[in-house]
Design an enzyme around this catalytic site. Structure first.
Site, PDB file in Angstrom:
ATOM      1  N   THR A  68       1.014  -1.130   0.012  1.00 12.59           N
ATOM      2  CA  THR A  68       0.036  -0.107  -0.119  1.00 12.59           C
ATOM      3  C   THR A  68       0.836   1.233   0.143  1.00 12.59           C
ATOM      4  O   THR A  68       1.861   1.273   0.756  1.00 12.59           O
ATOM      5  CB  THR A  68      -0.941   0.076   1.294  1.00 12.59           C
TER       6      THR A  68
ATOM      7  N   GLY B  99      -9.027  -3.270   5.859  1.00 13.91           N
ATOM      8  CA  GLY B  99     -10.012  -2.593   5.165  1.00 13.91           C
ATOM      9  C   GLY B  99     -11.260  -2.635   6.133  1.00 13.91           C
ATOM     10  O   GLY B  99     -11.962  -1.775   5.905  1.00 13.91           O
TER      11      GLY B  99
ATOM     12  N   THR C 183      -3.462   2.609   5.630  1.00  6.78           N
ATOM     13  CA  THR C 183      -3.387   1.195   5.166  1.00  6.78           C
ATOM     14  C   THR C 183      -3.920   0.567   6.483  1.00  6.78           C
ATOM     15  O   THR C 183      -4.156   1.087   7.607  1.00  6.78           O
ATOM     16  CB  THR C 183      -1.819   1.074   5.193  1.00  6.78           C
ATOM     17  N   GLY C 184      -4.166  -0.929   6.321  1.00  5.81           N
ATOM     18  CA  GLY C 184      -4.579  -1.566   7.311  1.00  5.81           C
ATOM     19  C   GLY C 184      -5.578  -2.638   6.919  1.00  5.81           C
ATOM     20  O   GLY C 184      -6.000  -2.605   5.628  1.00  5.81           O
TER      21      GLY C 184
ATOM     22  N   ARG D  82     -13.866  -8.349  -3.962  1.00  4.61           N
ATOM     23  CA  ARG D  82     -13.884  -7.742  -2.679  1.00  4.61           C
ATOM     24  C   ARG D  82     -13.318  -6.420  -2.805  1.00  4.61           C
ATOM     25  O   ARG D  82     -12.417  -6.093  -3.515  1.00  4.61           O
ATOM     26  CB  ARG D  82     -12.713  -8.267  -1.694  1.00  4.61           C
ATOM     27  N   VAL D  83     -14.042  -5.525  -2.385  1.00  2.00           N
ATOM     28  CA  VAL D  83     -13.397  -3.826  -2.429  1.00  2.00           C
ATOM     29  C   VAL D  83     -12.932  -3.574  -1.111  1.00  2.00           C
ATOM     30  O   VAL D  83     -13.826  -3.670  -0.194  1.00  2.00           O
ATOM     31  CB  VAL D  83     -14.273  -2.909  -3.022  1.00  2.00           C
ATOM     32  N   GLY D  84     -11.695  -3.154  -0.847  1.00  2.00           N
ATOM     33  CA  GLY D  84     -11.304  -2.636   0.584  1.00  2.00           C
ATOM     34  C   GLY D  84     -11.397  -1.032   1.089  1.00  2.00           C
ATOM     35  O   GLY D  84     -12.242  -0.485   0.008  1.00  2.00           O
ATOM     36  N   ASP D  85     -11.077  -0.898   1.826  1.00  2.00           N
ATOM     37  CA  ASP D  85     -11.108   0.679   2.195  1.00  2.00           C
ATOM     38  C   ASP D  85     -10.432   1.551   1.348  1.00  2.00           C
ATOM     39  O   ASP D  85     -10.773   2.748   1.349  1.00  2.00           O
ATOM     40  CB  ASP D  85     -10.745   0.864   3.761  1.00  2.00           C
TER      41      ASP D  85
END
Ligand code: ASP
Length: 191
Positions: free
Chosen positions: A71, A124, A121-122, A99-102
């Protein structure tokens, strides 16, 4: 955002649009990634792990072993006080297709308002659940950037969310904080 009215395209439609815009196809797999992926699949098969929060924690060890950190976030403010923020990520390991993250979600992994801008970052799902990006920039209304980010990391930790966050506030003060073990960051000032 420049060529359509939309802010977010994903999946098949996004691929079609990218091709239409002239981007060449690209296979992002590297030998290192494929090695880790195979090891993780093996662990998954043996029932040692599963695609959930604990799984996210387990994979840190692989990321460390192979130096696979993906990231990249950036926040900036210009001399007229305008913010820019961007976050690029490969997502998390063993995610389901689709899947869509944050990272691309305004208010989650990426956020700017009149008080500041942040990139995160992290994990999501945790970041989205707590709307951490929005939380951080709203805090900048009354706190300097670093204090707002510290408070956000503390809030994340309290809710068991591993993350790292960088930011800049309207006075140009920069900051970084994390509830995960560590995070790399760099800062620069120009004229
Ligand atoms: N936040 C990203 C995601 O959950 C992963 C990352 O930051 O490394 O997709």
């Amino acid at each position: 955002m420049e060529k359509t009215d939309h802010h977010l395209l994903v999946g098949h439609g996004a691929t079609r649009f990218a091709r239409l815009m002239g981007h060449p196809d690209h296979d992002p797999r590297t030998p290192e990634r494929v090695t880790v992926w195979n090891q993780l699949k093996q662990e998954l098969r043996c029932g040692k792990t599963g695609p959930d929060f604990r799984f996210w924690k387990r994979i840190s060890k692989w990321q460390k072993a192979y130096g696979l950190f993906d990231t990249v976030g950036a926040c900036a403010i210009d001399s007229r006080g305008r913010f820019a923020v961007a976050t690029s990520t490969g997502g998390i390991w063993m995610k389901l297709p689709g899947r869509v993250g944050d990272s691309p979600i305004p208010g989650a992994g990426t956020c700017a308002n009149r008080y500041g801008a942040i990139s995160m970052t992290g994990h999501g799902e945790g970041v989205m659940r707590l709307c951490l990006g929005r939380h951080a920039v709203d805090l900048m209304k009354r706190l300097p950037c670093q204090a707002a980010l510290d408070a956000t990391a503390k809030y994340a930790l309290k809710h068991g969310v591993e993350c790292g966050i960088i930011g800049v506030d309207a006075k140009g003060r920069l900051g970084g904080a994390h509830s995960a073990k560590w995070m790399q960051l760099g800062m620069a000032a120009g004229r």
